[in-house]
Design a protein around this motif. Structure first.
Motif, PDB file in Angstrom:
ATOM      1  N   THR A 101       0.838  -1.210   0.000  1.00  0.00           N
ATOM      2  CA  THR A 101       0.000   0.000   0.000  1.00  0.00           C
ATOM      3  C   THR A 101       0.865   1.249   0.000  1.00  0.00           C
ATOM      4  O   THR A 101       0.636   2.191  -0.770  1.00  0.00           O
TER       5      THR A 101
ATOM      6  N   ARG B 120       2.486   1.716  -3.466  1.00  0.00           N
ATOM      7  CA  ARG B 120       1.569   2.251  -4.485  1.00  0.00           C
ATOM      8  C   ARG B 120       1.297   3.740  -4.258  1.00  0.00           C
ATOM      9  O   ARG B 120       1.227   4.524  -5.218  1.00  0.00           O
ATOM     10  N   GLN B 121       1.121   4.146  -2.991  1.00  0.00           N
ATOM     11  CA  GLN B 121       0.914   5.579  -2.718  1.00  0.00           C
ATOM     12  C   GLN B 121       2.145   6.389  -3.102  1.00  0.00           C
ATOM     13  O   GLN B 121       2.051   7.470  -3.694  1.00  0.00           O
TER      14      GLN B 121
END
Length: 456
Positions: free
Chosen positions: A398, A401-402
């Motif tokens: 996560t 991806r951010q």
């Protein structure tokens, strides 16, 4: 005049373990290991830290390259390893002085070729464990048997000697202002060179320490995220089991309440009959009372036995259902493995042939750079390339991806009162482990606003 011969440099390779330097060899012996002629069983199935050295004839280190090398289960070197050590040593930046002037140093934090950075490591420059000092001392011992060149005294030609005038033999030379200025300039130049060398050493040490701290922090964050995810999943499973148990208990309590009401109604009916019979005679009442108590006890015993049988049947049904579920799950897993084996059989054979031919699978991911993927990791990479790259950066998928969205478009992601995005250009964070949501992807104005709202 005879031509000056360029000093010959000896190439050597040094192996490190947890205690320091554990093995030394000449580069020709190291090439035999790379060609698979010789194996090193003591390094089987491990990634070893090594250092490539260039040593002059006076046992002084001139160039160092710190790099990694993988060994398989048989102790043989990775056949796909192709790091250009000589080119890296020749193009490397300046490092500390190990006795013959500043060396050329190539490591993770000082790499002349950026995409080779992932294959290098930073030496420790601590006072109690200095890898460069260990290299210098190990080379001085000369375990490699390097031919040492003794320093020959400089002989001047008689034709080049000049005799001063007789009247100046015993008079000390006068130090002129020009000579003093030249001497001061020379000393200042030497002082600047020494100062610049010390600054480079300290910068290299700081860069190495920062890199080590960032990697340790990333590993700790990743471990904490994994532990938190596992605890959350365990808590959800326990809550689900608790809700199921509460529903079962509620159903049993409702059923028990209904049976109690029926028994109470039957008892009241029997009591009415008994009171009616009491008017006809005491004896008949005693008989009915005994009959009533016997029937009531029989009904209670029958009901208890019936519920016990129902509970036993339910336990057997639950056990049978669990057994059937386990068998079905095992069958599903077996079928899934057969499907995966059938799907990847042809592709796996092609990949194994390419690997045997020496083909190396290299991909590029922002933040992780060029990654060399072993054959065993290709299925995991195909399942989720983003997760694979995130693991190499020591961050969660996560967060990676951010960070990737921020890396591709480094603008403020905060929302304005009108509902639109701020989109103000901001500084790009190059490393995923340094990316913090709400800080790295916002402009200074929204970060300050976020802090004020949090403080309020």
């Amino acid at each position: 005049m005879s031509k000056l011969k360029k000093p010959q440099l000896v190439e050597a390779v040094v192996f490190y373990n947890d205690r320091g330097i554990c093995k030394q060899m000449l580069y020709s012996e190291f090439e035999a290991i790379l060609d698979g002629v010789v194996g090193l069983p003591e390094f089987a199935d491990s990634q070893v830290r090594l250092a490539y050295l260039m040593i002059n004839a006076r046992l002084q280190v001139r160039s160092v390259v710190f790099f990694y090398l993988d060994f398989d289960e048989d102790g043989r070197a990775d056949t796909g390893w192709n790091l250009p050590l000589r080119q890296l040593a020749e193009r490397a930046g300046r490092g500390p002085d190990l006795g013959a002037g500043p060396i050329r140093l190539a490591c993770r934090s000082q790499c002349p070729v950026s995409w080779q950075q992932m294959h290098l490591w930073d030496p420790s420059l601590n006072a109690d464990c200095n890898d460069l000092a260990l290299l210098r001392d190990a080379v001085k011992v000369n375990s490699l048997g390097v031919l040492v060149e003794e320093e020959a005294p400089q002989v001047l030609d008689a034709e080049r000697l000049q005799v001063a005038q007789e009247d100046s033999w015993y008079a000390p030379p006068e130090i002129t202002k020009e000579m003093a200025e030249q001497l001061a300039e020379k000393m200042e130049k030497e002082h600047r060179l020494k100062t610049a060398q010390l600054v480079r050493q300290q910068r290299l040490r700081l860069s190495s320490l920062n890199q080590q701290n960032e990697e340790a922090l990333a590993r700790v964050r990743q471990a904490a995220d994994q532990s938190n995810s596992a605890l959350q999943e365990q808590m959800r499973a326990l809550q689900h089991a608790l809700r199921q148990q509460e529903e079962v208990n509620a159903g049993l309590q409702a059923q028990l309440a209904g049976e109690t009401e029926r028994y109470q109604a039957s008892r009241e009916e029997m009591a009415l009959q008994m009171r009616a019979l009491e008017r006809h005679g005491r004896t008949e009442a005693d008989i009915l009372r005994a009959q009533f108590e016997g029937e009531l006890q029989a009904r209670v015993d029958a009901a208890v036995n019936e519920y016990r049988e129902q509970l036993a049947i339910r336990d057997v049904e639950l056990a049978y259902r669990d057994q059937v579920d386990a068998q079905l799950q095992a069958e599903i897993n077996r079928l899934r493995q057969e499907c995966e084996a059938l799907e990847g059989q042809s592709g796996q054979q092609v990949l194994e042939r390419l690997s045997q031919l020496g083909v190396v699978f290299v991909v590029y991911h922002p933040g992780a750079g060029h990654l060399t993927i072993p054959l065993t990791d290709i299925p995991r990479y195909q399942d989720n390339p983003q997760a694979y790259a995130a693991a190499k950066c020591f961050v969660s998928e996560t967060q990676y991806r951010q960070w990737l969205a921020h890396y591709q478009q480094p603008t403020c992601e905060a929302s304005l009162p009108s509902g639109e995005r701020c989109s103000m250009p901001i500084d790009r964070v190059e490393a995923p482990s340094r990316f913090v949501v709400g800080e790295s992807n916002c402009c200074p104005r929204h970060r300050a606003g976020g802090r004020l709202r949090t403080a309020g």
